[in-house]
Design a protein around this motif. Structure first.
Motif, PDB file in Angstrom:
ATOM      1  N   GLU A 163     -18.562 -10.808 -22.012  1.00 63.64           N
ATOM      2  CA  GLU A 163     -19.200 -10.749 -20.700  1.00 63.64           C
ATOM      3  C   GLU A 163     -19.192 -12.115 -20.024  1.00 63.64           C
ATOM      4  OE1 GLU A 163     -22.178  -6.968 -21.493  1.00 63.64           O
ATOM      5  OE2 GLU A 163     -23.051  -8.936 -21.152  1.00 63.64           O
ATOM      6  N   SER A 164     -19.220 -13.180 -20.828  1.00 63.60           N
ATOM      7  CA  SER A 164     -19.174 -14.534 -20.273  1.00 63.60           C
ATOM      8  C   SER A 164     -17.864 -14.791 -19.539  1.00 63.60           C
ATOM      9  CB  SER A 164     -19.355 -15.575 -21.374  1.00 63.60           C
ATOM     10  OG  SER A 164     -20.649 -15.514 -21.917  1.00 63.60           O
ATOM     11  N   LYS A 165     -16.786 -14.194 -20.008  1.00 66.89           N
ATOM     12  CA  LYS A 165     -15.504 -14.365 -19.335  1.00 66.89           C
ATOM     13  C   LYS A 165     -15.597 -13.886 -17.894  1.00 66.89           C
ATOM     14  CE  LYS A 165     -12.648 -14.015 -23.488  1.00 66.89           C
ATOM     15  NZ  LYS A 165     -11.607 -13.249 -24.195  1.00 66.89           N
ATOM     16  N   ILE A 166     -16.350 -12.819 -17.686  1.00 69.46           N
ATOM     17  CA  ILE A 166     -16.548 -12.304 -16.338  1.00 69.46           C
ATOM     18  C   ILE A 166     -17.466 -13.230 -15.547  1.00 69.46           C
ATOM     19  CG2 ILE A 166     -17.495 -10.392 -14.989  1.00 69.46           C
ATOM     20  CD1 ILE A 166     -16.745  -8.543 -17.332  1.00 69.46           C
ATOM     21  N   ARG A 167     -18.619 -13.514 -16.106  1.00 72.77           N
ATOM     22  CA  ARG A 167     -19.629 -14.307 -15.395  1.00 72.77           C
ATOM     23  C   ARG A 167     -19.143 -15.731 -15.135  1.00 72.77           C
ATOM     24  NH1 ARG A 167     -23.591 -15.329 -11.872  1.00 72.77           N
ATOM     25  NH2 ARG A 167     -25.046 -16.912 -12.602  1.00 72.77           N
ATOM     26  N   PHE A 168     -18.630 -16.406 -16.172  1.00 78.58           N
ATOM     27  CA  PHE A 168     -18.252 -17.809 -16.020  1.00 78.58           C
ATOM     28  C   PHE A 168     -17.095 -17.979 -15.041  1.00 78.58           C
ATOM     29  CE2 PHE A 168     -19.912 -19.491 -20.382  1.00 78.58           C
ATOM     30  CZ  PHE A 168     -21.152 -18.953 -20.101  1.00 78.58           C
ATOM     31  N   CYS A 169     -16.091 -17.126 -15.154  1.00 79.71           N
ATOM     32  CA  CYS A 169     -14.939 -17.243 -14.256  1.00 79.71           C
ATOM     33  C   CYS A 169     -15.324 -16.939 -12.815  1.00 79.71           C
ATOM     34  CB  CYS A 169     -13.803 -16.333 -14.723  1.00 79.71           C
ATOM     35  SG  CYS A 169     -13.088 -16.826 -16.317  1.00 79.71           S
ATOM     36  N   ARG A 191     -17.793 -27.363 -25.478  1.00 82.15           N
ATOM     37  CA  ARG A 191     -16.658 -27.719 -24.608  1.00 82.15           C
ATOM     38  C   ARG A 191     -15.455 -26.834 -24.902  1.00 82.15           C
ATOM     39  NH1 ARG A 191     -18.238 -33.088 -26.060  1.00 82.15           N
ATOM     40  NH2 ARG A 191     -16.366 -33.376 -27.355  1.00 82.15           N
ATOM     41  N   GLU A 192     -15.156 -26.645 -26.168  1.00 82.98           N
ATOM     42  CA  GLU A 192     -13.984 -25.842 -26.531  1.00 82.98           C
ATOM     43  C   GLU A 192     -14.205 -24.359 -26.258  1.00 82.98           C
ATOM     44  OE1 GLU A 192     -10.928 -26.962 -27.203  1.00 82.98           O
ATOM     45  OE2 GLU A 192     -11.956 -28.806 -26.588  1.00 82.98           O
ATOM     46  N   THR A 193     -15.425 -23.896 -26.455  1.00 80.92           N
ATOM     47  CA  THR A 193     -15.722 -22.482 -26.166  1.00 80.92           C
ATOM     48  C   THR A 193     -15.585 -22.212 -24.672  1.00 80.92           C
ATOM     49  OG1 THR A 193     -17.241 -22.361 -28.049  1.00 80.92           O
ATOM     50  CG2 THR A 193     -17.437 -20.642 -26.371  1.00 80.92           C
ATOM     51  N   LEU A 194     -16.120 -23.121 -23.852  1.00 80.29           N
ATOM     52  CA  LEU A 194     -15.990 -22.960 -22.403  1.00 80.29           C
ATOM     53  C   LEU A 194     -14.525 -23.022 -21.973  1.00 80.29           C
ATOM     54  CD1 LEU A 194     -18.973 -25.067 -21.003  1.00 80.29           C
ATOM     55  CD2 LEU A 194     -18.662 -22.599 -20.813  1.00 80.29           C
ATOM     56  N   ARG A 195     -13.759 -23.914 -22.586  1.00 80.60           N
ATOM     57  CA  ARG A 195     -12.337 -23.985 -22.265  1.00 80.60           C
ATOM     58  C   ARG A 195     -11.654 -22.651 -22.553  1.00 80.60           C
ATOM     59  NH1 ARG A 195      -8.171 -27.969 -22.228  1.00 80.60           N
ATOM     60  NH2 ARG A 195      -9.520 -29.604 -23.069  1.00 80.60           N
ATOM     61  N   GLU A 196     -11.940 -22.090 -23.717  1.00 77.43           N
ATOM     62  CA  GLU A 196     -11.324 -20.812 -24.095  1.00 77.43           C
ATOM     63  C   GLU A 196     -11.717 -19.697 -23.135  1.00 77.43           C
ATOM     64  OE1 GLU A 196     -11.479 -17.601 -27.802  1.00 77.43           O
ATOM     65  OE2 GLU A 196     -12.216 -19.638 -28.103  1.00 77.43           O
ATOM     66  N   VAL A 197     -13.010 -19.645 -22.795  1.00 79.47           N
ATOM     67  CA  VAL A 197     -13.501 -18.608 -21.889  1.00 79.47           C
ATOM     68  C   VAL A 197     -12.861 -18.734 -20.508  1.00 79.47           C
ATOM     69  CG1 VAL A 197     -15.541 -17.811 -20.614  1.00 79.47           C
ATOM     70  CG2 VAL A 197     -15.693 -18.209 -23.070  1.00 79.47           C
ATOM     71  N   LEU A 198     -12.852 -19.949 -19.954  1.00 79.10           N
ATOM     72  CA  LEU A 198     -12.349 -20.150 -18.596  1.00 79.10           C
ATOM     73  C   LEU A 198     -10.839 -19.961 -18.514  1.00 79.10           C
ATOM     74  CD1 LEU A 198     -14.472 -23.242 -17.517  1.00 79.10           C
ATOM     75  CD2 LEU A 198     -14.766 -20.867 -16.785  1.00 79.10           C
ATOM     76  N   GLU A 199     -10.112 -20.439 -19.512  1.00 73.87           N
ATOM     77  CA  GLU A 199      -8.656 -20.335 -19.457  1.00 73.87           C
ATOM     78  C   GLU A 199      -8.138 -18.955 -19.822  1.00 73.87           C
ATOM     79  OE1 GLU A 199      -6.977 -23.713 -21.519  1.00 73.87           O
ATOM     80  OE2 GLU A 199      -7.244 -24.963 -19.720  1.00 73.87           O
ATOM     81  N   ASP A 239     -24.585 -23.198  -8.909  1.00 72.95           N
ATOM     82  CA  ASP A 239     -25.066 -22.057  -9.682  1.00 72.95           C
ATOM     83  C   ASP A 239     -25.420 -22.508 -11.085  1.00 72.95           C
ATOM     84  OD1 ASP A 239     -25.741 -19.405 -10.235  1.00 72.95           O
ATOM     85  OD2 ASP A 239     -23.903 -18.615  -9.339  1.00 72.95           O
ATOM     86  N   ILE A 240     -25.995 -21.580 -11.863  1.00 73.68           N
ATOM     87  CA  ILE A 240     -26.363 -21.827 -13.259  1.00 73.68           C
ATOM     88  C   ILE A 240     -25.651 -20.816 -14.140  1.00 73.68           C
ATOM     89  CG2 ILE A 240     -28.227 -21.881 -14.955  1.00 73.68           C
ATOM     90  CD1 ILE A 240     -30.177 -22.298 -12.636  1.00 73.68           C
ATOM     91  N   ILE A 241     -25.101 -21.295 -15.260  1.00 75.34           N
ATOM     92  CA  ILE A 241     -24.640 -20.396 -16.311  1.00 75.34           C
ATOM     93  C   ILE A 241     -25.331 -20.794 -17.603  1.00 75.34           C
ATOM     94  CG2 ILE A 241     -22.404 -19.727 -15.338  1.00 75.34           C
ATOM     95  CD1 ILE A 241     -21.094 -21.919 -16.939  1.00 75.34           C
ATOM     96  N   GLN A 242     -25.551 -19.821 -18.461  1.00 71.80           N
ATOM     97  CA  GLN A 242     -26.216 -20.083 -19.733  1.00 71.80           C
ATOM     98  C   GLN A 242     -25.198 -20.539 -20.768  1.00 71.80           C
ATOM     99  OE1 GLN A 242     -28.852 -16.959 -21.088  1.00 71.80           O
ATOM    100  NE2 GLN A 242     -28.573 -17.572 -23.216  1.00 71.80           N
ATOM    101  N   LYS A 243     -25.593 -21.504 -21.599  1.00 70.19           N
ATOM    102  CA  LYS A 243     -24.692 -21.976 -22.643  1.00 70.19           C
ATOM    103  C   LYS A 243     -24.249 -20.812 -23.510  1.00 70.19           C
ATOM    104  CE  LYS A 243     -25.385 -26.853 -23.259  1.00 70.19           C
ATOM    105  NZ  LYS A 243     -25.515 -27.945 -24.236  1.00 70.19           N
ATOM    106  N   PRO A 244     -22.973 -20.783 -23.910  1.00 66.80           N
ATOM    107  CA  PRO A 244     -22.460 -19.659 -24.697  1.00 66.80           C
ATOM    108  C   PRO A 244     -23.210 -19.474 -26.013  1.00 66.80           C
ATOM    109  CG  PRO A 244     -20.677 -21.087 -23.950  1.00 66.80           C
ATOM    110  CD  PRO A 244     -21.955 -21.799 -23.643  1.00 66.80           C
TER     111      PRO A 244
END
Length: 361
Positions: free
Chosen positions: A121-127, A18-26, A106-111
């Motif tokens: 690269e996740s910052k690009i894909r996830f956003c 949860r926190e990793t996704l928050r950091e990536v998305l924000e 869509d599907i994204i892979q867990k970090p």
């Protein structure tokens, strides 16, 4: 006009995820994580308190599984676009694909925690996935919505396959090859498209933007549903009539030729048009090695991957088809290909297979 802030709710039983996704998305100023929940029961309460624009959820969680949660969200009068964040396990892949059938965007892979390159690269894909989900609900972005500069340069297919010299010649042949590119909404569009082909349908290579390990489960699912054979592409696979090759996630796939034999090259490389595999890479290779014997199809998806390659296919004499806006989940990739001047005909999804068969039989 100021760009809107996309509010995201993250649902996952792992606090670290949860926190990793928050950091990536924000890291994107257009995205705000408005809430997190450890399971769908908590998530449903948070939705009542503040409706998010997009939900990111795992499929394997306590108290309520992600599929049931998704059905609950999709059955509401005003459903919320939902993205599945899943593990790369066989069970996780199957459940994620099942979620797409129930309306997930869509599907994204867990970090991969602690892996710097993956997270960058996740910052690009996830956003991009969040923005695509947001657009899928609204159909059109509000005025003023602009893309955030990527973490790394937006590379073109030049990094994988330099442009040929003007004197490059194609060997004459009558063998037709179909190349297809799709992204957001493409999994279900491809299912409908491929189910219309007979057992001896045309040779086909497809890039569907999808994470590593999920493409094999996706290919196996399609193979069980379609008359034509479908498999995940492997390096040096021959491109044959009656067989569809799906580019593996996280690897570029190129069409190549040796004499009269078409085959695929599956290789590593940087993100191209923010993706790996990239539609542009496949389309450019088809323009070079198949030329006028290629049929190019570009389907639903956000962004412009495939637009340049489609123009190169068109200029090489290939017949090119784009999915129309009404049948797209996100009319991004087809729109950009049309704008670039690389599309011969624009068709609704249900008519594309028939047009391909007309040109390949």
């Amino acid at each position: 006009m100021n760009a809107p802030i996309i509010k995201v709710l993250i649902v996952d039983d792992s606090a670290i995820v949860r926190e990793t996704l928050r950091e990536v998305l924000e890291s994107d100023p257009h995205i705000k994580v408005s809430g997190v929940a450890s399971d769908p029961i908590f998530a449903l309460k948070k939705i009542e308190e503040e409706r998010p624009d997009v939900i990111i959820t795992d499929v394997e969680m306590p108290r309520m599984d992600g599929i049931t949660f998704l059905k609950e969200i999709m059955s509401r009068p005003d459903p919320i676009p939902t993205v599945i964040c899943s593990s790369k396990t066989e069970e996780g892949s199957e459940n994620a694909l099942k979620a797409l059938e129930f309306g997930a965007i869509d599907i994204i892979q867990k970090p991969k925690l602690g892996t710097k390159q993956f997270l960058e690269e996740s910052k690009i894909r996830f956003c991009d996935v969040v923005k695509a989900a947001y657009r899928a609900r609204l159909r059109k972005l509000p005025l003023g919505m602009t893309a955030v500069p990527p973490v790394q340069p937006k590379l073109t297919a030049d990094v994988m396959l330099p442009r040929p010299d003007r004197g490059h010649l194609f060997i004459e042949t009558t063998e037709k090859v179909v190349v297809v590119g799709a992204s957001t909404g493409g999994t279900e569009a491809l299912r409908e498209f491929l189910s219309m082909f007979p057992q001896d349908g045309p040779a086909m290579v497809i890039v569907q933007h999808m994470p590593e390990h999920f493409t094999r489960a996706f290919a196996n699912r399609l193979d069980g549903l379609c008359k034509i054979t479908v498999k995940e592409a492997e390096d040096n696979d021959t491109v044959l009539r009656g067989r569809v090759l799906i580019a593996p996630g996280n690897r570029h796939t190129l069409l190549k030729r040796a004499g009269s034999r078409y085959y695929v090259e599956v290789k590593d490389g940087p993100l191209v048009c923010r993706h790996r595999p990239s539609v542009d890479v496949l389309f450019r290779s088809a323009a070079r090695y198949a030329g006028k014997n290629a049929i190019g199809v570009i389907m639903t998806g956000m962004g412009d991957d495939g637009a340049r390659g489609m123009k190169e296919l068109h200029d090489a004499g290939a017949y090119t088809i784009a999915q129309d806006e009404q049948s797209c989940v996100v009319f991004g990739m087809p729109k950009e290909a049309i704008k670039a001047g690389g599309v011969d005909v624009v068709l609704p999804l249900e008519k594309i297979a028939g047009e391909v068969l007309r040109f390949t039989q």
